[in-house]
Design a protein around this motif. Structure first.
Motif, PDB file in Angstrom:
ATOM      1  N   PRO A   1       1.202  11.490   7.322  1.00 14.89           N
ATOM      2  CA  PRO A   1       2.423  11.406   6.519  1.00 14.89           C
ATOM      3  C   PRO A   1       3.465  10.539   7.218  1.00 14.89           C
ATOM      4  O   PRO A   1       4.570  10.988   7.535  1.00 14.89           O
ATOM      5  N   SER A   2       3.097   9.278   7.480  1.00 16.99           N
ATOM      6  CA  SER A   2       3.979   8.344   8.182  1.00 16.99           C
ATOM      7  C   SER A   2       4.362   7.210   7.247  1.00 16.99           C
ATOM      8  O   SER A   2       3.599   6.850   6.342  1.00 16.99           O
ATOM      9  N   GLY A   3       5.526   6.593   7.482  1.00 19.55           N
ATOM     10  CA  GLY A   3       5.952   5.499   6.626  1.00 19.55           C
ATOM     11  C   GLY A   3       6.013   5.941   5.169  1.00 19.55           C
ATOM     12  O   GLY A   3       6.488   7.029   4.832  1.00 19.55           O
ATOM     13  N   ARG A   4       5.465   5.086   4.273  1.00 21.47           N
ATOM     14  CA  ARG A   4       5.413   5.473   2.856  1.00 21.47           C
ATOM     15  C   ARG A   4       4.436   6.620   2.627  1.00 21.47           C
ATOM     16  O   ARG A   4       4.457   7.266   1.566  1.00 21.47           O
TER      17      ARG A   4
ATOM     18  N   ARG B   1      12.410  11.926   8.228  1.00 18.03           N
ATOM     19  CA  ARG B   1      11.927  10.758   7.500  1.00 18.03           C
ATOM     20  C   ARG B   1      11.636   9.650   8.506  1.00 18.03           C
ATOM     21  O   ARG B   1      12.295   9.530   9.540  1.00 18.03           O
ATOM     22  N   PRO B   2      10.633   8.817   8.232  1.00 17.80           N
ATOM     23  CA  PRO B   2      10.358   7.686   9.117  1.00 17.80           C
ATOM     24  C   PRO B   2      11.559   6.768   9.224  1.00 17.80           C
ATOM     25  O   PRO B   2      12.398   6.692   8.309  1.00 17.80           O
ATOM     26  N   LEU B   3      11.666   6.050  10.343  1.00 22.99           N
ATOM     27  CA  LEU B   3      12.785   5.154  10.598  1.00 22.99           C
ATOM     28  C   LEU B   3      12.547   3.820   9.910  1.00 22.99           C
ATOM     29  O   LEU B   3      11.533   3.168  10.116  1.00 22.99           O
ATOM     30  N   GLY B   4      13.490   3.405   9.080  1.00 26.71           N
ATOM     31  CA  GLY B   4      13.416   2.074   8.486  1.00 26.71           C
ATOM     32  C   GLY B   4      12.432   1.987   7.342  1.00 26.71           C
ATOM     33  O   GLY B   4      11.350   2.568   7.389  1.00 26.71           O
ATOM     34  N   ASP B   5      12.812   1.288   6.290  1.00 31.56           N
ATOM     35  CA  ASP B   5      11.931   1.067   5.152  1.00 31.56           C
ATOM     36  C   ASP B   5      11.999  -0.418   4.805  1.00 31.56           C
ATOM     37  O   ASP B   5      13.035  -0.923   4.395  1.00 31.56           O
ATOM     38  N   HIS B   6      10.881  -1.093   5.006  1.00 29.13           N
ATOM     39  CA  HIS B   6      10.822  -2.535   4.760  1.00 29.13           C
ATOM     40  C   HIS B   6      10.122  -2.852   3.438  1.00 29.13           C
ATOM     41  O   HIS B   6       9.718  -3.987   3.202  1.00 29.13           O
ATOM     42  N   SER B   7       9.980  -1.824   2.598  1.00 31.87           N
ATOM     43  CA  SER B   7       9.277  -1.996   1.342  1.00 31.87           C
ATOM     44  C   SER B   7       9.974  -3.014   0.452  1.00 31.87           C
ATOM     45  O   SER B   7      11.202  -3.150   0.465  1.00 31.87           O
ATOM     46  N   LYS B   8       9.169  -3.701  -0.345  1.00 33.27           N
ATOM     47  CA  LYS B   8       9.735  -4.596  -1.346  1.00 33.27           C
ATOM     48  C   LYS B   8      10.169  -3.759  -2.547  1.00 33.27           C
ATOM     49  O   LYS B   8       9.674  -2.651  -2.775  1.00 33.27           O
TER      50      LYS B   8
ATOM     51  N   ILE C   1       7.091   6.421  13.952  1.00 36.55           N
ATOM     52  CA  ILE C   1       8.198   5.471  13.999  1.00 36.55           C
ATOM     53  C   ILE C   1       9.467   6.217  13.587  1.00 36.55           C
ATOM     54  O   ILE C   1       9.825   6.335  12.413  1.00 36.55           O
ATOM     55  N   HIS C   2      10.119   6.759  14.606  1.00 35.05           N
ATOM     56  CA  HIS C   2      11.314   7.583  14.415  1.00 35.05           C
ATOM     57  C   HIS C   2      12.086   7.576  15.730  1.00 35.05           C
ATOM     58  O   HIS C   2      11.499   7.474  16.812  1.00 35.05           O
ATOM     59  N   ASP C   3      13.403   7.708  15.642  1.00 32.82           N
ATOM     60  CA  ASP C   3      14.256   7.658  16.836  1.00 32.82           C
ATOM     61  C   ASP C   3      13.816   8.637  17.924  1.00 32.82           C
ATOM     62  O   ASP C   3      13.959   8.362  19.114  1.00 32.82           O
ATOM     63  N   GLU C   4      13.303   9.798  17.532  1.00 32.89           N
ATOM     64  CA  GLU C   4      12.905  10.800  18.517  1.00 32.89           C
ATOM     65  C   GLU C   4      11.744  10.340  19.390  1.00 32.89           C
ATOM     66  O   GLU C   4      11.507  10.892  20.470  1.00 32.89           O
ATOM     67  N   PHE C   5      11.013   9.324  18.947  1.00 35.81           N
ATOM     68  CA  PHE C   5       9.842   8.868  19.687  1.00 35.81           C
ATOM     69  C   PHE C   5       9.976   7.406  20.115  1.00 35.81           C
ATOM     70  O   PHE C   5       8.993   6.746  20.412  1.00 35.81           O
ATOM     71  N   LEU C   6      11.233   6.923  20.143  1.00 31.64           N
ATOM     72  CA  LEU C   6      11.526   5.569  20.593  1.00 31.64           C
ATOM     73  C   LEU C   6      11.723   5.580  22.106  1.00 31.64           C
ATOM     74  O   LEU C   6      12.617   6.245  22.616  1.00 31.64           O
ATOM     75  N   ALA C   7      10.888   4.826  22.816  1.00 34.60           N
ATOM     76  CA  ALA C   7      10.904   4.858  24.285  1.00 34.60           C
ATOM     77  C   ALA C   7      11.713   3.738  24.909  1.00 34.60           C
ATOM     78  O   ALA C   7      12.118   3.835  26.067  1.00 34.60           O
ATOM     79  N   GLY C   8      11.964   2.662  24.168  1.00 37.49           N
ATOM     80  CA  GLY C   8      12.687   1.525  24.729  1.00 37.49           C
ATOM     81  C   GLY C   8      12.354   0.263  23.951  1.00 37.49           C
ATOM     82  O   GLY C   8      11.756   0.320  22.870  1.00 37.49           O
ATOM     83  N   ASN C   9      12.742  -0.890  24.519  1.00 38.92           N
ATOM     84  CA  ASN C   9      12.504  -2.165  23.852  1.00 38.92           C
ATOM     85  C   ASN C   9      12.032  -3.191  24.875  1.00 38.92           C
ATOM     86  O   ASN C   9      12.554  -3.242  26.000  1.00 38.92           O
TER      87      ASN C   9
ATOM     88  N   CYS D   1       0.834  -1.194   0.000  1.00 42.60           N
ATOM     89  CA  CYS D   1       0.000   0.000   0.000  1.00 42.60           C
ATOM     90  C   CYS D   1       0.877   1.256   0.000  1.00 42.60           C
ATOM     91  O   CYS D   1       1.851   1.336   0.749  1.00 42.60           O
ATOM     92  N   VAL D   2       0.511   2.224  -0.823  1.00 39.87           N
ATOM     93  CA  VAL D   2       1.377   3.382  -1.011  1.00 39.87           C
ATOM     94  C   VAL D   2       1.456   4.259   0.227  1.00 39.87           C
ATOM     95  O   VAL D   2       2.407   5.043   0.380  1.00 39.87           O
ATOM     96  N   HIS D   3       0.471   4.139   1.144  1.00 37.00           N
ATOM     97  CA  HIS D   3       0.446   4.992   2.335  1.00 37.00           C
ATOM     98  C   HIS D   3       0.776   4.216   3.606  1.00 37.00           C
ATOM     99  O   HIS D   3       0.534   4.707   4.702  1.00 37.00           O
ATOM    100  N   CYS D   4       1.358   3.039   3.480  1.00 37.97           N
ATOM    101  CA  CYS D   4       1.612   2.169   4.635  1.00 37.97           C
ATOM    102  C   CYS D   4       2.396   2.912   5.712  1.00 37.97           C
ATOM    103  O   CYS D   4       3.502   3.399   5.479  1.00 37.97           O
ATOM    104  N   LEU D   5       1.833   2.975   6.920  1.00 42.72           N
ATOM    105  CA  LEU D   5       2.436   3.770   7.989  1.00 42.72           C
ATOM    106  C   LEU D   5       3.744   3.180   8.492  1.00 42.72           C
ATOM    107  O   LEU D   5       4.547   3.868   9.110  1.00 42.72           O
ATOM    108  N   SER D   6       3.969   1.870   8.251  1.00 41.79           N
ATOM    109  CA  SER D   6       5.202   1.242   8.727  1.00 41.79           C
ATOM    110  C   SER D   6       6.121   0.810   7.577  1.00 41.79           C
ATOM    111  O   SER D   6       7.078   0.075   7.799  1.00 41.79           O
ATOM    112  N   SER D   7       5.822   1.274   6.361  1.00 43.97           N
ATOM    113  CA  SER D   7       6.644   0.919   5.187  1.00 43.97           C
ATOM    114  C   SER D   7       6.873  -0.587   5.106  1.00 43.97           C
ATOM    115  O   SER D   7       7.995  -1.058   4.881  1.00 43.97           O
ATOM    116  N   SER D   8       5.820  -1.356   5.309  1.00 43.17           N
ATOM    117  CA  SER D   8       5.952  -2.814   5.394  1.00 43.17           C
ATOM    118  C   SER D   8       6.136  -3.469   4.037  1.00 43.17           C
ATOM    119  O   SER D   8       5.808  -2.903   2.996  1.00 43.17           O
ATOM    120  N   GLY D   9       6.630  -4.685   4.078  1.00 42.85           N
ATOM    121  CA  GLY D   9       6.851  -5.487   2.879  1.00 42.85           C
ATOM    122  C   GLY D   9       7.696  -6.701   3.202  1.00 42.85           C
ATOM    123  O   GLY D   9       7.277  -7.840   3.050  1.00 42.85           O
TER     124      GLY D   9
END
Length: 372
Positions: A194-197, A356-363, A269-277, A33-41
Motif C-alpha cells: 500500500p505505497s504511493g498510489r 499517506r505517502p510523501l508527494g504525488d507526481h501523478s498526472k 517514501i515518507h518523512d518518517e523514513f527519510l535518512a538524508g540527501n 499504473c494505479v498501484h505505482c509505489l512512487s505515484s509517478s507521472g
C-alpha cells in the motif's frame, strides 16, 4: 565461545554498503499504473542532473556496490538514460533496470544487447490484456509484449518479467510462467504494497487469504522464480521460501529518489523514513553509514504484538511498509499475516489518520499507451 552470528543476523546489523540499492532516476512516466509505489507521472524540476547522477555512480564504485536497481517513473524517458547506463557499465557497476517496455524499440534492444553488466525487467501485471491494462493502462500489455519480442530478436538473453501479484492476477501464475518460458525470460513475482498510489487501491487489489496460501504453495513448487524477499510473511505457513527472508530496510536495502533523497526502502517514501540527501556533504556514503534513522533500524528491535506468536522467527513480523501505510504499528503484525493476526489488528485499530505517502507526481488524467 559464543556461536558465530548467522548471515541473517549480521545483515540485521547493517553493512558498509547496501546489497540492493534502488535508484529512481525520474518521477516522469508515460503510464499511470494505479498501484505505482512512487505515484509517478510528472517530472520533478529538482531532478538530479547528469553530472550529479554520475557522481553517485562514482560513489557506488568507491563503496563496492556491484549493481544497482534503476527504476522510476519510467527511467528510459530521461534523455541521458543511455549515457548513464554506459557510464555505470563501463565502471563495472551492474545495472538492473525496470521498464514498462514502451521505449524498447528494435534499435534500442540491439543496443542494450551489446552492453555488459545489464539486466532488464519488463513490468507486466496480467497474463492477458484485460487483466494487465486494468492496472497499467490501455495498450500497456501489447507494448510490454512488443518489448519482449524485440529483446528476444536481439538475442539479449534472459531478461526478467516482473509481476506484482494482485487479487486479479493471482490465478495466472502458470500463465505468467508459460509467457516467461516462451521468451526465454525469468519470472519475478513481487508483493503489492500500500505505497504511493497503491494506498488507494490496496483494499481492491491485495490478494485474499486463500490466494496468499495458494501463492505460497506455488512458490514452493517453483523455487526458480525470483521474489526479491517480497513474501517472507508467508513463511508462517510452514517451510521457508528461498531468500534472506527479512525486512532489509536501512540494513541491506535503501532507495535514492529522483531528487537525491534517501529512504529506508522503496516502499516507505515518507518523512518518517527519510535518512538524508545525496546532495549533502559526504554524499550517499555519509547517509548510508551515518544516518540516525539507519542506525535505529539496525538496532535489535522488539517483536511487539508478535512476541507471543510461535511463527515470529519464520515471518519476522512481515513488511514495515505494509504496516505503516495501513496504520498498524511497526512492531505489530503484518496486515496480510497468514495466521489472521493482521486482519484482526486492522479491525481493532483506532488510528484517526492513516499515514499517506510523501508527494504525488501523478498526472491529472490516466494516460493511454496508444497515444504515445
Amino acid at each position: 565461545m559464543s556461536p558465530e552470528p548467522s548471515l541473517r543476523d549480521r545483515f540485521k546489523l547493517g553493512l558498509d554498503a547496501p546489497i540492493c540499492l534502488t535508484w529512481e532516476l525520474t518521477y516522469a512516466c508515460n503510464l499511470a499504473c494505479v498501484h505505482c509505489l512512487s505515484s509517478s507521472g510528472r517530472r520533478d524540476p529538482r531532478e538530479l542532473s547528469t553530472a550529479e547522477a554520475k557522481r553517485i555512480i562514482d560513489e557506488m564504485v568507491e563503496m563496492q556496490i556491484f549493481y544497482v536497481n534503476i527504476g522510476g517513473g519510467e527511467p528510459m524517458v530521461r534523455t541521458d538514460f543511455f549515457e548513464l547506463l554506459e557510464y555505470a557499465t563501463e565502471k563495472n557497476v551492474g545495472v538492473k533496470f525496470s521498464t514498462n517496455g514502451t521505449r524498447i524499440t528494435a534499435d534500442n534492444a540491439e543496443y542494450l544487447a551489446g552492453l555488459g553488466y545489464l539486466d532488464i525487467q519488463i513490468s507486466l501485471d496480467g497474463a492477458d490484456a484485460t487483466t494487465n491494462d486494468h492496472v497499467r493502462g490501455e495498450g500497456s500489455y501489447a507494448a510490454a509484449l512488443a518489448a519482449m519480442e524485440h529483446l528476444m530478436a536481439a538475442k539479449f538473453g534472459e531478461f526478467k518479467i516482473s509481476v506484482v501479484v494482485t487479487r486479479h492476477n493471482a490465478a495466472q501464475l502458470d500463465a505468467f510462467q508459460a509467457l516467461a518460458d516462451h521468451y526465454g525470460a525469468q519470472l519475478r513475482l513481487t508483493r503489492l504494497r500500500p505505497s504511493g498510489r497503491g494506498v488507494d487501491v490496496w483494499d481492491e487489489l491485495h490478494p485474499t487469504a486463500q490466494q496468499q496460501r495458494d501463492l505460497y504453495t506455488w512458490l514452493l513448487d517453483h523455487p526458480q522464480t525470483l521474489t526479491g524477499d517480497s513474501f517472507f510473511h508467508l513463511n508462517a505457513l510452514g517451510d521457508p521460501i528461498d531468500g534472506l527472508n527479512l525486512c532489509g530496510a536501512g540494513r541491506v536495502v535503501c532507495l535514492i529518489d529522483p531528487i537525491g533523497d534517501v529512504y529506508a526502502c522503496p516502499f516507505v517514501i515518507h518523512d518518517e523514513f527519510l535518512a538524508g540527501n545525496v546532495r549533502n556533504e559526504g554524499g550517499f556514503a555519509a547517509v548510508w553509514r551515518e544516518s540516525e534513522l539507519f542506525r535505529e533500524l539496525r538496532e535489535p528491535g522488539s517483536a511487539g504484538a508478535c512476541t507471543s506468536c510461535g511463527s515470529y522467527d519464520a515471518c519476522q513480523g512481515g513488511c514495515m511498509a505494509a504496516k505503516f501505510f495501513t496504520g498498524l504499528p511497526l512492531d505489530g503484525p503484518d496486515p496480510e499475516c497468514v495466521l489472521g493476526h493482521g486482519e484482526a489488528a486492522l479491525k481493532a485499530q483506532k488510528v484517526a489518520i492513516i499515514p499517506r505517502p510523501l508527494g504525488d507526481h501523478s498526472k491529472p488524467v490516466r494516460v493511454s499507451v496508444a497515444s504515445h
